[in-house]
Enzyme design. Structure first.
Site: not given
Length: 233
Positions: A11, A34, A61, A63, A66-68, A117, A209
């Site tokens: 991050d 990641k 990562d 995520k 959207d449309i297929p 989460t 972190r």
């Protein structure tokens, strides 16, 4: 199959920050890293190529949701980067998930996000207007993910056992929100220690972190790795 390396969430806001962080580790140490939205949007696809060239495994990562057809086309591009794992939102539906699987191919693992989460049950019910329990929502999404032919889900460690019971024992459960005992939980609502995550059946754990912001990131990483794998045979 369980991954023995904790997945480190990079991050960071820039390519240079990643280079400085990785320089702390021995060059021969292969990590599982990641790359999330912040870093990917700042550094572009080159960050993935860079990490792979160093011999690291990469979980991208992003995520996607959207449309297929759009997701399928995006996954075709991501497959060319050589990522080891990537993800989409299960809320996009079975057809979108199937399209993502087709676009990515079989060389990388594809998992879906059930509920973030950071989401509490009250938030889910109020803002998503899902009038079931949080656990019921997660199980529903996990079943649909398995139906679509994906490899697993991102979920809280508290939900691992019920997800595996609802799908199959080999269905991957990747759990973020992992914190060693005594470490602040930050903005995540559902957290667990590495040892607890192992005992409950998590296959991958993601830690950010507590490693990246530690006084000694290398020592913190190995302490978490030792806790995660201490009971492995």
């Amino acid at each position: 199959m369980r991954e023995h390396r904790p997945v480190i969430a990079l991050d960071f806001p820039s390519f240079e920050a990643v280079k400085e962080f990785l320089a702390l580790f021995p060059a021969e140490e292969s990590l599982y890293l990641k790359v999330g939205m912040e870093l990917y949007y700042a550094a572009g696809p080159e960050i993935v190529s860079y990490l792979k060239a160093l011999g690291h495994s990469v979980f991208l990562d992003l995520k996607l949701h959207d449309i297929p057809n759009t997701v399928k086309s995006a996954m075709k591009i991501l497959s060319q980067l050589g990522v080891d794992m990537t993800n989409i939102h299960a809320a996009g539906g079975v057809e979108m998930m199937k399209a993502a699987r087709e676009g990515l191919g079989s060389q990388a693992k594809l998992i879906a996000v059930t509920q973030l989460t950071s989401t509490s049950e009250a938030q889910m019910q109020e803002f998503q207007n899902i009038q079931t329990s949080l656990q019921e929502s997660v199980i529903h999404y996990a079943k649909k993910t398995a139906e679509a032919g994906l490899d697993g889900v991102v979920c809280s460690a508290q939900e691992v056992q019920v997800i595996k019971q609802a799908t199959n024992p080999d269905f991957i459960c990747l759990t973020p929100g992992i914190r060693p005992a005594g470490v602040a939980v930050g903005d995540q609502k559902r957290v667990m220690t590495p040892a607890d995550a192992y005992q409950i059946g998590s296959d991958y754990i993601v830690v950010g972190r507590p490693i990246t912001q530690a006084e000694d990131p290398v020592a913190a990483y190995h302490a978490i790795k030792d806790e995660w794998t201490q009971d492995w045979n």
